[in-house]
Motif scaffolding. Structure first.
Motif, PDB file in Angstrom:
ATOM      1  N   GLU A   9     -46.610 -66.158 -25.732  1.00  0.00           N
ATOM      2  CA  GLU A   9     -47.651 -65.537 -26.552  1.00  0.00           C
ATOM      3  C   GLU A   9     -48.720 -66.552 -26.945  1.00  0.00           C
ATOM      4  OE1 GLU A   9     -45.772 -63.433 -29.735  1.00  0.00           O
ATOM      5  OE2 GLU A   9     -44.905 -61.927 -28.387  1.00  0.00           O
ATOM      6  N   ASP A  67     -51.314 -66.249 -24.566  1.00  0.00           N
ATOM      7  CA  ASP A  67     -51.819 -64.882 -24.443  1.00  0.00           C
ATOM      8  C   ASP A  67     -51.113 -64.107 -23.327  1.00  0.00           C
ATOM      9  OD1 ASP A  67     -53.660 -64.999 -26.558  1.00  0.00           O
ATOM     10  OD2 ASP A  67     -55.152 -65.969 -25.279  1.00  0.00           O
ATOM     11  N   PHE A  92     -47.951 -61.557 -22.906  1.00  0.00           N
ATOM     12  CA  PHE A  92     -47.113 -60.734 -23.765  1.00  0.00           C
ATOM     13  C   PHE A  92     -46.168 -59.874 -22.926  1.00  0.00           C
ATOM     14  CE2 PHE A  92     -51.005 -61.737 -25.990  1.00  0.00           C
ATOM     15  CZ  PHE A  92     -50.555 -62.136 -27.241  1.00  0.00           C
ATOM     16  N   THR A 112     -39.355 -56.375 -27.492  1.00  0.00           N
ATOM     17  CA  THR A 112     -39.961 -57.492 -28.202  1.00  0.00           C
ATOM     18  C   THR A 112     -40.075 -57.200 -29.692  1.00  0.00           C
ATOM     19  OG1 THR A 112     -41.191 -58.162 -26.235  1.00  0.00           O
ATOM     20  CG2 THR A 112     -42.035 -58.919 -28.351  1.00  0.00           C
TER      21      THR A 112
END
Length: 231
Positions: free
Chosen positions: A93, A96, A98, A187
């Motif tokens: 993350e 960037d 995800f 997540t």
């Protein structure tokens, strides 16, 4: 759905020293899980999380070069799978990148039937559960409805809290235990501080493939299983 395949492999194993790179048959233990992960068509990315440079090199040889070395504080006996998974997600993350979910694949359970990972992912998606675990049936004599706990006064109580024990094997509900092979968690649930959440789907594994390597006896069992299965 973007799913991260995560293979945790620390260097400090004690029951079987250096087991993740110890040769089982003709290849390092970790290679069995890397190969299974690479066969999946539904994992978006595969990463090995290790604190050990030798394990990292072994993973790189198999085409799965770790993008980071796990901090030593997350490679202790007391370190949890949740901490390891959260660390990997945070790493990506920060770049960037995800993922919707993580599929945790422990190399200590090296044998998976071909296609099992994708079957698990498909069921996880279909059920819309918080998580999915691979399981095996519990033999009826160990069913929790037939298990007892101490009450603290020298007497026993039924572990499930029931007042009357189920009298016949045929009346027992099916019960399962985690086999250690596949864990999938969203997540969002991981970020809430859990590997399971409130709804847990399951995939029943083939018992012929089951071993969870913690001791030398487990390793010898794995060597025996390897002669009896097709990978």
């Amino acid at each position: 759905m973007k799913i991260l395949g995560l293979i945790p492999a620390r260097g400090g194993s004690k029951g079987v020293p250096r087991k993740n790179i110890k040769l089982l048959g003709n290849k390092p233990l970790i290679k069995y899980t890397i190969d299974s992960a690479k066969e999946s068509t539904l994992l978006s990315h595969i990463v090995v999380s290790t604190d050990d440079e030798e394990i990292a090199l072994a993973a790189e040889v198999e085409g799965c070069k770790p993008p980071f070395l796990r901090p030593n504080k997350l490679a202790q006996d007391a370190s949890t799978s949740l901490e390891v998974v959260a660390h990997a997600l945070a790493f990506f993350e920060a770049q960037d990148v995800f993922f919707d979910a993580v599929c945790l694949l422990q190399p200590t359970s090296p044998f998976r039937e071909r296609g099992a990972i994708d079957q698990a992912i498909e069921k996880y998606i279909a059920t819309q559960a918080d998580s999915l675990v691979s399981v095996l049936p519990i033999p009826h004599e160990y069913n929790p409805h037939w298990a007892f706990e101490e009450k603290g006064d020298g007497l026993l109580k039924i572990a499930t809290g029931e007042k009357i024990i189920i009298p016949r094997r045929q009346e027992l509900p099916k019960a399962y235990h985690r086999d250690g092979s596949i864990y999938i968690t969203s997540t969002a649930v991981i970020k809430s501080g859990s590997l399971y959440g409130n709804s847990i789907a399951f995939l029943e594994s083939n018992p012929q493939y089951h071993v969870n390597i913690d001791t030398i006896d487990d390793w010898q069992m794995a060597e025996k299983i390897l002669t009896q299965i097709q990978l």
